[in-house]
Every structure is written in C-alpha cells, then in structure tokens.
Design a protein around this motif. Structure first.
Motif, PDB file in Angstrom:
ATOM      1  N   ARG A 198     -19.859  33.168  -6.235  1.00  0.00           N
ATOM      2  CA  ARG A 198     -20.993  32.271  -6.013  1.00  0.00           C
ATOM      3  C   ARG A 198     -20.901  31.083  -6.965  1.00  0.00           C
ATOM      4  O   ARG A 198     -20.003  31.011  -7.788  1.00  0.00           O
ATOM      5  CB  ARG A 198     -22.313  33.018  -6.169  1.00  0.00           C
ATOM      6  N   GLY A 199     -21.830  30.143  -6.853  1.00  0.00           N
ATOM      7  CA  GLY A 199     -21.782  28.960  -7.703  1.00  0.00           C
ATOM      8  C   GLY A 199     -20.886  27.899  -7.086  1.00  0.00           C
ATOM      9  O   GLY A 199     -20.411  28.012  -5.955  1.00  0.00           O
ATOM     10  N   TYR A 200     -20.650  26.814  -7.836  1.00  0.00           N
ATOM     11  CA  TYR A 200     -19.884  25.691  -7.312  1.00  0.00           C
ATOM     12  C   TYR A 200     -18.430  25.824  -7.736  1.00  0.00           C
ATOM     13  O   TYR A 200     -17.522  25.751  -6.928  1.00  0.00           O
ATOM     14  CB  TYR A 200     -20.472  24.383  -7.838  1.00  0.00           C
ATOM     15  N   SER A 201     -18.216  26.063  -9.031  1.00  0.00           N
ATOM     16  CA  SER A 201     -16.842  26.318  -9.453  1.00  0.00           C
ATOM     17  C   SER A 201     -16.860  27.086 -10.768  1.00  0.00           C
ATOM     18  O   SER A 201     -17.702  26.845 -11.624  1.00  0.00           O
ATOM     19  CB  SER A 201     -16.068  25.008  -9.563  1.00  0.00           C
ATOM     20  N   PRO A 202     -15.930  28.040 -10.932  1.00  0.00           N
ATOM     21  CA  PRO A 202     -15.995  28.939 -12.087  1.00  0.00           C
ATOM     22  C   PRO A 202     -15.569  28.312 -13.408  1.00  0.00           C
ATOM     23  O   PRO A 202     -15.831  28.873 -14.448  1.00  0.00           O
ATOM     24  CB  PRO A 202     -15.064  30.085 -11.705  1.00  0.00           C
ATOM     25  N   ILE A 203     -14.889  27.179 -13.362  1.00  0.00           N
ATOM     26  CA  ILE A 203     -14.392  26.588 -14.615  1.00  0.00           C
ATOM     27  C   ILE A 203     -14.591  25.080 -14.594  1.00  0.00           C
ATOM     28  O   ILE A 203     -14.313  24.424 -13.593  1.00  0.00           O
ATOM     29  CB  ILE A 203     -12.878  26.886 -14.794  1.00  0.00           C
ATOM     30  N   ILE A 204     -15.086  24.538 -15.714  1.00  0.00           N
ATOM     31  CA  ILE A 204     -15.053  23.081 -15.909  1.00  0.00           C
ATOM     32  C   ILE A 204     -14.089  22.839 -17.066  1.00  0.00           C
ATOM     33  O   ILE A 204     -14.211  23.490 -18.104  1.00  0.00           O
ATOM     34  CB  ILE A 204     -16.451  22.536 -16.247  1.00  0.00           C
ATOM     35  N   LYS A 221     -25.215  20.610 -17.457  1.00  0.00           N
ATOM     36  CA  LYS A 221     -23.803  20.237 -17.294  1.00  0.00           C
ATOM     37  C   LYS A 221     -23.449  19.143 -18.312  1.00  0.00           C
ATOM     38  O   LYS A 221     -24.161  18.152 -18.415  1.00  0.00           O
ATOM     39  CB  LYS A 221     -23.596  19.706 -15.885  1.00  0.00           C
ATOM     40  N   PRO A 222     -22.381  19.344 -19.093  1.00  0.00           N
ATOM     41  CA  PRO A 222     -22.053  18.342 -20.117  1.00  0.00           C
ATOM     42  C   PRO A 222     -21.566  17.035 -19.480  1.00  0.00           C
ATOM     43  O   PRO A 222     -20.935  17.055 -18.422  1.00  0.00           O
ATOM     44  CB  PRO A 222     -20.931  19.009 -20.925  1.00  0.00           C
ATOM     45  N   THR A 223     -21.871  15.900 -20.135  1.00  0.00           N
ATOM     46  CA  THR A 223     -21.397  14.613 -19.622  1.00  0.00           C
ATOM     47  C   THR A 223     -20.035  14.291 -20.219  1.00  0.00           C
ATOM     48  O   THR A 223     -19.265  13.521 -19.676  1.00  0.00           O
ATOM     49  CB  THR A 223     -22.372  13.493 -19.998  1.00  0.00           C
ATOM     50  N   HIS A 224     -19.746  14.857 -21.398  1.00  0.00           N
ATOM     51  CA  HIS A 224     -18.450  14.616 -22.039  1.00  0.00           C
ATOM     52  C   HIS A 224     -18.006  15.905 -22.705  1.00  0.00           C
ATOM     53  O   HIS A 224     -18.815  16.805 -22.936  1.00  0.00           O
ATOM     54  CB  HIS A 224     -18.561  13.496 -23.070  1.00  0.00           C
ATOM     55  N   CYS A 225     -16.719  15.988 -23.040  1.00  0.00           N
ATOM     56  CA  CYS A 225     -16.161  17.221 -23.602  1.00  0.00           C
ATOM     57  C   CYS A 225     -16.745  17.485 -24.987  1.00  0.00           C
ATOM     58  O   CYS A 225     -16.796  16.590 -25.823  1.00  0.00           O
ATOM     59  CB  CYS A 225     -14.645  17.075 -23.680  1.00  0.00           C
ATOM     60  N   HIS A 226     -17.192  18.734 -25.201  1.00  0.00           N
ATOM     61  CA  HIS A 226     -17.788  19.066 -26.498  1.00  0.00           C
ATOM     62  C   HIS A 226     -16.748  19.109 -27.607  1.00  0.00           C
ATOM     63  O   HIS A 226     -17.081  19.116 -28.787  1.00  0.00           O
ATOM     64  CB  HIS A 226     -18.479  20.436 -26.430  1.00  0.00           C
ATOM     65  N   SER A 227     -15.472  19.169 -27.209  1.00  0.00           N
ATOM     66  CA  SER A 227     -14.436  19.332 -28.217  1.00  0.00           C
ATOM     67  C   SER A 227     -13.865  17.970 -28.640  1.00  0.00           C
ATOM     68  O   SER A 227     -13.729  17.692 -29.819  1.00  0.00           O
ATOM     69  CB  SER A 227     -13.343  20.230 -27.656  1.00  0.00           C
ATOM     70  N   CYS A 228     -13.539  17.087 -27.654  1.00  0.00           N
ATOM     71  CA  CYS A 228     -12.902  15.817 -28.018  1.00  0.00           C
ATOM     72  C   CYS A 228     -13.679  14.604 -27.503  1.00  0.00           C
ATOM     73  O   CYS A 228     -13.192  13.489 -27.566  1.00  0.00           O
ATOM     74  CB  CYS A 228     -11.473  15.775 -27.491  1.00  0.00           C
ATOM     75  N   SER A 229     -14.876  14.840 -26.917  1.00  0.00           N
ATOM     76  CA  SER A 229     -15.755  13.761 -26.451  1.00  0.00           C
ATOM     77  C   SER A 229     -15.178  12.919 -25.319  1.00  0.00           C
ATOM     78  O   SER A 229     -15.670  11.834 -25.039  1.00  0.00           O
ATOM     79  CB  SER A 229     -16.169  12.843 -27.608  1.00  0.00           C
ATOM     80  N   SER A 230     -14.118  13.402 -24.663  1.00  0.00           N
ATOM     81  CA  SER A 230     -13.584  12.666 -23.521  1.00  0.00           C
ATOM     82  C   SER A 230     -14.541  12.812 -22.342  1.00  0.00           C
ATOM     83  O   SER A 230     -15.263  13.812 -22.241  1.00  0.00           O
ATOM     84  CB  SER A 230     -12.217  13.233 -23.161  1.00  0.00           C
ATOM     85  N   VAL A 231     -14.575  11.838 -21.427  1.00  0.00           N
ATOM     86  CA  VAL A 231     -15.497  11.951 -20.297  1.00  0.00           C
ATOM     87  C   VAL A 231     -14.789  12.442 -19.039  1.00  0.00           C
ATOM     88  O   VAL A 231     -15.395  12.576 -17.986  1.00  0.00           O
ATOM     89  CB  VAL A 231     -16.199  10.604 -19.985  1.00  0.00           C
ATOM     90  N   ASP A 232     -13.475  12.723 -19.142  1.00  0.00           N
ATOM     91  CA  ASP A 232     -12.747  13.186 -17.962  1.00  0.00           C
ATOM     92  C   ASP A 232     -12.879  14.698 -17.819  1.00  0.00           C
ATOM     93  O   ASP A 232     -12.049  15.445 -18.332  1.00  0.00           O
ATOM     94  CB  ASP A 232     -11.253  12.839 -18.084  1.00  0.00           C
ATOM     95  N   LEU A 233     -13.913  15.141 -17.099  1.00  0.00           N
ATOM     96  CA  LEU A 233     -14.073  16.585 -16.888  1.00  0.00           C
ATOM     97  C   LEU A 233     -13.760  16.889 -15.434  1.00  0.00           C
ATOM     98  O   LEU A 233     -14.154  16.137 -14.541  1.00  0.00           O
ATOM     99  CB  LEU A 233     -15.504  17.020 -17.202  1.00  0.00           C
ATOM    100  N   THR A 234     -13.049  17.966 -15.196  1.00  0.00           N
ATOM    101  CA  THR A 234     -12.745  18.321 -13.808  1.00  0.00           C
ATOM    102  C   THR A 234     -13.141  19.775 -13.568  1.00  0.00           C
ATOM    103  O   THR A 234     -13.220  20.553 -14.508  1.00  0.00           O
ATOM    104  CB  THR A 234     -11.233  18.136 -13.528  1.00  0.00           C
ATOM    105  N   THR A 235     -13.409  20.112 -12.295  1.00  0.00           N
ATOM    106  CA  THR A 235     -13.760  21.507 -11.994  1.00  0.00           C
ATOM    107  C   THR A 235     -12.538  22.203 -11.420  1.00  0.00           C
ATOM    108  O   THR A 235     -11.738  21.590 -10.719  1.00  0.00           O
ATOM    109  CB  THR A 235     -14.888  21.588 -10.964  1.00  0.00           C
ATOM    110  N   LYS A 236     -12.397  23.491 -11.729  1.00  0.00           N
ATOM    111  CA  LYS A 236     -11.281  24.263 -11.179  1.00  0.00           C
ATOM    112  C   LYS A 236     -11.842  25.471 -10.448  1.00  0.00           C
ATOM    113  O   LYS A 236     -12.819  26.063 -10.894  1.00  0.00           O
ATOM    114  CB  LYS A 236     -10.383  24.746 -12.312  1.00  0.00           C
ATOM    115  N   GLY A 237     -11.150  25.852  -9.373  1.00  0.00           N
ATOM    116  CA  GLY A 237     -11.624  27.008  -8.608  1.00  0.00           C
ATOM    117  C   GLY A 237     -12.822  26.592  -7.767  1.00  0.00           C
ATOM    118  O   GLY A 237     -13.315  25.467  -7.869  1.00  0.00           O
ATOM    119  N   PHE A 238     -13.296  27.505  -6.909  1.00  0.00           N
ATOM    120  CA  PHE A 238     -14.418  27.125  -6.044  1.00  0.00           C
ATOM    121  C   PHE A 238     -15.260  28.335  -5.709  1.00  0.00           C
ATOM    122  O   PHE A 238     -14.770  29.467  -5.681  1.00  0.00           O
ATOM    123  CB  PHE A 238     -13.922  26.443  -4.768  1.00  0.00           C
TER     124      PHE A 238
END
Length: 816
Positions: free
Chosen positions: A515-521, A559-576
């Motif tokens: 369930r949900g949209y995707s298991p990993i961001i 949902k985070p707007t940027h990466c909590h680790s390196c502050s990059s804004v390129d986040l992608t979802t994996k799985g469905f």
C-alpha cells in the motif's frame, strides 16, 4: 471452607483461589463470572473453572466481591478448549480468556471518588488544587480519576487525592460498571378506549380540525392493516411524512400509547428462497464423496479450483446439519469476505445466520454470544473470522474452514497466537463434530495430511458451469523496459488488454501487494533514505496525505522538501504501491472510474462493504488492491486481472515464500472470468521462467506441492518438522544480545534437535525495541508435549535471571 478456582483476564498462567460462603458455594456453577479483588485495589471479572474445598497453601484466599451471572455464560467444553490452546500455543490461560470474551463482559474497575457526607469543611485550610476538587464535588456527587485529571489539568493527581483522604474529606470506592444495554425500540398502539366502532367515530370527531394528527392516525390504520405486526414510531413518522412531535401530541391526548420492546441490534430480513439449490454433476459428486469421507474421518479437505462452486456445496451440507438441529460454524479468513457470503447464506437460511467478527461493536457481539449459548434459532449458523471459534457453542455439529490456506487464520499478536484452522479441528473433536476444509490452493501441511490419509480428500477439477480457467499471459518486464514499451509501471500488453476490457464494458482488477505510493524516497545526490526513528525500516511515502509513514509503528512525518543529510533538493521515489498505480491509471485512462482497496481505504466498520458493493454494482471500472482482493470474492463481470509485479512476493526471506506466491497469484487469477466468457490474467515479472510462476501459469498445484515438499524435507521444515519461534525484545542492544545468547546455549545443550539462532530478523528493530529470534525445529518422532514443557522450564529459568528480566520473550508455536 469453600473455595472457587478462577481465571483472571491478565497475562497470568496460574489460576487463583478465592473463598466463598456456603450459600454462594452451592449457587456458583462452573462458567459463571465473579467480580474479585486482585492486588491492592483492583477489581477484575474472573471466570469460575472449578469449585472445591482445598485451601491454598501459599496465600490467604480473599473473598469474592459479587457474583455477576445467574447462569454460566461459558461452557465446560469451552474452558477445556481454552486450556488446550494455552498449553499447545504456550501462552497464559488468562490471555486466552481475555482474547475469547467480548470485552464488555470483562468489567474492570473505574475508581470512583466521592465526598464524605455530613461534614463541615473549612475551605481556608485547602490548597488551590484541593479546593478545585472539593468544589467540583459540590456540583456532582462523584468523580472519576480521569475527571480530576481534567479539572486540575495535570497527570499526577494522586498526591492531591491522598491529602484530601488524609483530611477525611474524600472516600474512594471501587465501582463496577455493566456496559451492555439492550437496545430498546419505541412502538405505538391505539389507546384501548378507541378500539370499538363507536370509539373510532368519536376519534375522528376529535381530530376533525387537526389535519396533521388525523393524517398520522389514518396512516397508522393503513400500516396496521398491511403489516400485522407492531408499528415503530420511526416507521409511522416516515410513512406519514410527519414529525415525532405530532406523535407526541397524540400520546399526550391519550389517543396513542407508546411502549418499548427490546430488539436485537443485528437483524436481517432475508427472504428465504423456496427453490432448491441445483448442484452441477461435479459438485454433486464431490458432495457425495465428502459425506462418504465423514463416515470414516472427522476432517475432510475439499480441493476445488477457483470458481468451482465450493460455496454451493457448503450450503448443501449446512442444510443437512441444520435438519439434525446442530449448530454450524463457518470460518472465513477476512472480514471483507463475510459481507459477500452473509448475503448468499441469508437467501437460503434467512434469520438463522449470525455474524461474529471484530468490526462488530461490543453490544452486537454480546448478543450473538448469548444467542449461541442458548442455542437460539437466530444463531444456528455462525459466520465469522477466527475469533468466532471462541463462542459458547451448545451443540456444534459441523465446522467449515473456507480458504483454509490463508495466513490470516493465524493470530500474530497479542497472545493467544493460535491458528484458527488447527484450533477448530480440536474444538470439533471435543464436540464430536465434523470439519470441512476448503481451498483452491490448500496449504502444504493440510494437503500432506490429506495425502497421508489423516484427512479425507475430495477434489473438483472443473469450474462451475464448465467456465474455462483463465488464460494466463506472462510479460517480461526486463524486455519491455529495454524496448521502452512501459508507461509508468504498465507494459503495453497490459494497457492494450485493459483498453479491450473497458471497451467491452467489463471490469478489471489490478493486484499490487504494497500500500502507499512508494516504499522508498531516496536522495539522488548522496543516496540518503529517510528511515523510521523507532524501527529499522524505510518510511513509505503516502502521496494523498503528503506524508511519510512507518507501516510498523505508525510514525508519520511530512514529506521532506530537501535531503536531511546533504540538503539537496533532488529526491526521487523508488518502488511503487497501490496509491501510485491508482494515480497512473487516472492519467492513462482519464474516462474510467478507478477504485482502490487496501488498509488505508477500508478503515471504517463498513469500509469493505462500500467498496465491494460499488464494484459489484459496476460503479467502478478498475479496482486496484492488495491481498484483500485475493480472498474468495465473487465478481461476475471481471474479465481481466493484472498482477503488477509478481517478484516482490517470491523473494521474501521466508520458507513459505514460493508456496504463498503460488497461492496468492492463483487466487487473484481466479477472480477473472467467473461467468460465461474466459478470463484473462496478465502477470508482469522480471523472471518469467521462475518455476513458481510457470506453475501458476499451468495451474499446476501438484507440481508446486511436490517441489516444495522435497525442499522442506531436506531443510527440516513443516510438515516434517514442527517449528517453535521465540522472539526476544529489549531496548538495550547489548543486554538483548547477551540474553538471547544465554537462552540459545541452554536450549541447544538440553534439546537434542535443531535450535537455530539467535538471529536478527529482516526488520531487527520495531518501536525502539531490538529483536532477536530463536527457532526450534521439533522432528515428527519427538514428543511435542514434553518438548514444550522443557522449553517452558528454560523460559522460566531465563526469567529468574535478574539481569534478563527486562527482556520480553514471546513464543509462537507453528508460526507459519
């Protein structure tokens, strides 16, 4: 000296002895409930399991508070069955009692605080908090602990209460509340003085000017002429398009009288079909074979392909048992199924059918409990999920376990961790009843038992009405991605098939076991994946709420707007998950109605009913869902089933992964083409040559069974070995590691059988507790009872070690 032996609804393996007076001793029967004091100030509802005159040696027996029942509400067979569950599944008898009883029959004390009467209080001597409590007690006679917390707006209120008690202003009393109230319905009837003919003309004379009142009276006559049964106020008001105020005025004028009748909360008005059920030749043959098998064996397995009409055979058998006046239990794996089935059974047995499962509220459950206890007409056939096994059957004759392979029959948490199918067979044995297990894909243990002549076996190899088995097509995802023939997660083949089905006005089911949209961001820049703070799992993204959720402990974060680790804004979802499939469908098929059925959309009491009914009534074209769809639902207009990704079931770290995948895919595929036209199934997979997927395609249950059995024998798994799984949990990692090692060494030294562990499971931390598991494999020739006693002794000695006392150990017998 007179004593009773009772079980308390607490996780305690012992029974307790209380003293009673001589009169009580002769009045109390086994199976009654008593209110008993336990601990310093608590009162619990205990269940009497024995009446005796043996004084306890270790403690002074307390007296009971009161007797709660006039006659037993639990039968002796039930108590024996609970004791079997407690010993077989290695849990406390108190757990079984708590799990079995509807919670409204288990009263717990609510501490009531009231003010001493005839007392003069000098309010100047009270502190602010004390004064607030005192003042509140001037307004109302008694308060509960929760109320005082609310008044003072703080948690720690016991010191305040204590001071007031010391000052002799307050008294505490323990009060027990009975929570069940019968539902009363208000009816009206004409006042007796108007019943003669003269009375009627006088009545119409009085109401000459009051038109609305006259309207209601005329409607009342009309209803009583047509219906021949009492008329409720609600019905009368609806029929006259009026309001209850006018009925009230008529009652005040003494034209109507109102009265109340107690009514069952769950009522069904099913018309009983007069025409008999016609079985096909294959069904009739199976029906005869089952009856034949019951003459020699108590348990029979009905192995019929999907849509072979197993339910009709069940109905025929139920008819036969009803004629002997016995009770019948029909167990289902999923609440979603009861809805559909109840409708079908009602048409044959009308009001003899009762339903029992956890979406019913307390009062409804108690009603069913009481009807089963007195062997009432209304509960001759009980349909329910696994908890209905615990009802107080009076005269059980027949148990049906439908879809017996389903893993939902096994209770996971809390204890008792029983398996409803196995417990049902034991229950039937004590009632001398028969059990029929039904499935299109029986579990390997059951089929093994049937093949080794322990159970009877009856097979049906054709679908009802000679409908063809669905045509299964495999789509190789590697190839489709390589040739760029994928739209989102849909291959061109699946899209073409969906278009074809929709153009013919047929419905489509799509299955995705997440369930949900995707298991990993994931962050593209540094690869960071947001994890749950309390569990070792990645957070699942739910798009429509725009949040990340943990599916283990329920932790949520935006949902985070940027990466909590390196502050990059390129986040992608994996799985469905189902939610993402639903959104892709909306963009690919903008004109179709799309529904989704998973844990997020079926929360309420009638969550399942709404979705299933609207799909059955063809309000939706495509239904996306998780494994809820795989259970025996029956939709006649579905021509296409799509399995979005067959691989995520196959590669689970579980010895039953292949068996489960085969069952799941076969069951989902079986939803297709259940009427005249042959159905179509599209399975998308990266591994089309995998044995299990090929076995699903060829509908080869025996091939799967033989291959799995061969593996199980080599690797020491059921049905050749029984497995007990011990789970150890503790917040301190090192303490857990040390404790689990200690337990493992003791077990491997004292048990001459394979003991594996202590192992970190795939998810090694949930809700901030680290987890280790130890697995004990008991060979067929070893005595199960003595092995369990040995294990229990080791667990007791483990608990006696002071530094390990904080480690929680749960035993799960036959955890599969």
């Amino acid at each position: 000296m007179h004593f009773v032996e009772v079980i308390l609804p607490l996780s305690l393996a012992k029974t307790f002895t209380y003293s009673v007076s001589e009169a009580e001793f002769h009045y109390i029967k086994i199976g009654m409930r008593l209110a008993v004091p336990f601990g310093k100030s608590k009162i619990y509802t205990a269940l009497v399991i024995e009446i005796h005159q043996n004084k306890p040696t270790l403690y002074e027996a307390k007296e009971i508070h009161q007797i709660l029942d006039e006659k037993p509400i639990v039968t002796e067979i039930q108590i024996a069955h609970w004791q079997w569950i407690a010993s077989y599944y290695m849990c406390a008898i108190g757990d079984v009692y708590r799990g079995a009883m509807p919670s409204a029959l288990l009263l717990e004390s609510e501490t009531i605080i009231s003010q001493k009467t005839d007392l003069v209080v000098d309010t100047r001597l009270l502190s602010d908090d004390e004064f607030l409590v005192y003042e509140a007690l001037q307004q109302q006679s008694s308060l509960k602990v929760q109320d005082i917390m609310a008044i003072l707006n703080k948690k720690n209120i016991f010191p305040v209460i204590q001071k007031l008690i010391d000052k002799n202003i307050l008294v505490l009393q323990e009060e027990i509340q009975e929570t069940y109230k019968p539902k009363l319905v208000r009816y009206v009837r004409l006042h007796p003085k108007y019943e003669s003919n003269e009375g009627l003309s006088e009545l119409l004379e009085t109401l000459k000017s009051a038109n609305k009142q006259k309207e209601i009276v005329l409607n009342y006559f009309q209803l009583s002429a047509t219906e021949k049964k009492p008329i409720t106020v609600k019905k009368l008001v609806e029929a006259a398009n009026s309001s209850s105020a006018i009925v009230k005025a008529l009652i005040e004028k003494e034209i109507f009288e109102d009265y109340f009748l107690q009514e069952d909360r769950v009522k069904f008005s099913g018309k009983i079909r007069a025409d008999q059920l016609q079985l096909s030749l294959a069904q009739q043959k199976a029906f005869e074979e089952i009856k034949e098998s019951f003459t020699q064996k108590d348990v029979c397995l009905l192995h019929g392909v999907t849509s072979s009409g197993k339910t009709e055979i069940y109905i025929k058998l139920i008819e036969e048992y009803l004629e002997t006046g016995k009770q019948i239990l029909y167990l289902l794996p999923e609440i979603a199924l009861t809805t559909q089935l109840v409708g079908r059974l009602r048409t044959y047995f009308g009001n003899k059918v009762a339903v029992f499962h956890s979406k019913y509220n307390n009062n409804e459950r108690i009603e069913v409990w009481n009807q089963v206890l007195v062997n009432s007409e209304k509960a001759q056939v009980v349909i329910g999920a696994r908890s209905s096994l615990f009802l107080p059957f009076y005269n059980l004759g027949f148990i049906i376990v439908d879809e017996e392979h389903e893993q939902t029959f096994k209770q996971v948490d809390p204890a008792p961790r029983y398996h409803a199918r196995d417990a049902a067979i034991v229950l039937a044995y004590s009632h001398k009843a028969k059990v029929l297990l039904g499935s299109a894909t029986p579990s390997i243990e059951t089929y093994f038992n049937a093949k080794s002549d322990k159970f009877g076996l009856v097979e049906i190899s054709e679908r009802f009405g000679n409908v063809m088995m669905p045509n299964i097509e495999l789509v190789d995802l590697k190839d489709k991605y390589f040739r760029k023939k994928m739209t989102g997660h849909f291959s061109d083949v699946l899209i073409a098939e969906i278009n074809l089905a929709l153009s013919l006005g047929e419905q489509v089911i799509l299955f995705q076991n997440r369930r949900g949209y995707s298991p990993i961001i994931e962050c593209i820049t540094c690869g960071h994946v947001p994890q749950c703070q309390q569990c070792d799992v990645s957070l699942t993204y739910h798009k429509h709420k725009n949040q990340l959720r943990c599916h283990y402990c329920g932790y949520t974060t935006a949902k985070p707007t940027h990466c909590h680790s390196c502050s990059s804004v390129d986040l992608t979802t994996k799985g469905f998950g189902t939610e993402q499939i639903e959104q892709e469908l909306v963009s690919i098929f903008p004109n179709s109605k799309i529904g989704r059925m998973d844990q997020d959309t079926t929360r309420g009491k009638f969550g399942f009913e709404k979705i299933i009914d609207s799909f059955k009534n063809r309000e939706m074209d495509i239904l996306v869902g998780t494994q809820m769809l795989a259970k025996g639902l029956d939709f006649d207009n579905v021509s296409l089933v799509g399995i979005m990704n067959a691989d995520n079931m196959l590669y689970h770290p579980d010895f039953r992964a292949f068996e489960r995948s085969f069952q799941m895919m076969t069951q989902v595929a079986g939803r297709a083409g259940r009427s005249e036209k042959q159905g179509k199934v599209v399975i998308q997979t990266y591994n089309p040559n995998h044995n299990t997927i090929q076995q699903v395609t060829n509908n080869d249950y025996l091939g799967m069974y033989k291959e799995q059995l061969y593996d199980r024998q080599i690797y020491k798994y059921p049905p050749y070995f029984r497995i007990i799984k011990l789970t150890l949990k503790q917040r301190d990692f090192d303490k857990l590691k040390e404790g689990s090692m200690w337990l493992y060494q003791v077990m491997s030294q004292n048990l001459n059988m394979p003991v594996l562990g202590p192992e970190e499971p795939a998810i090694s931390r949930i809700r901030n507790e680290y987890i280790r598991t130890i697995i004990i494999k008991i060979p067929q020739n070893a005595s199960i009872v003595s092995t369990k006693k040995t294990i229990q002794k080791m667990l007791n000695s483990f608990e006696a070690v002071a530094q390990y006392r904080a480690i929680k150990v749960t035993s799960n017998v036959d955890f599969y």
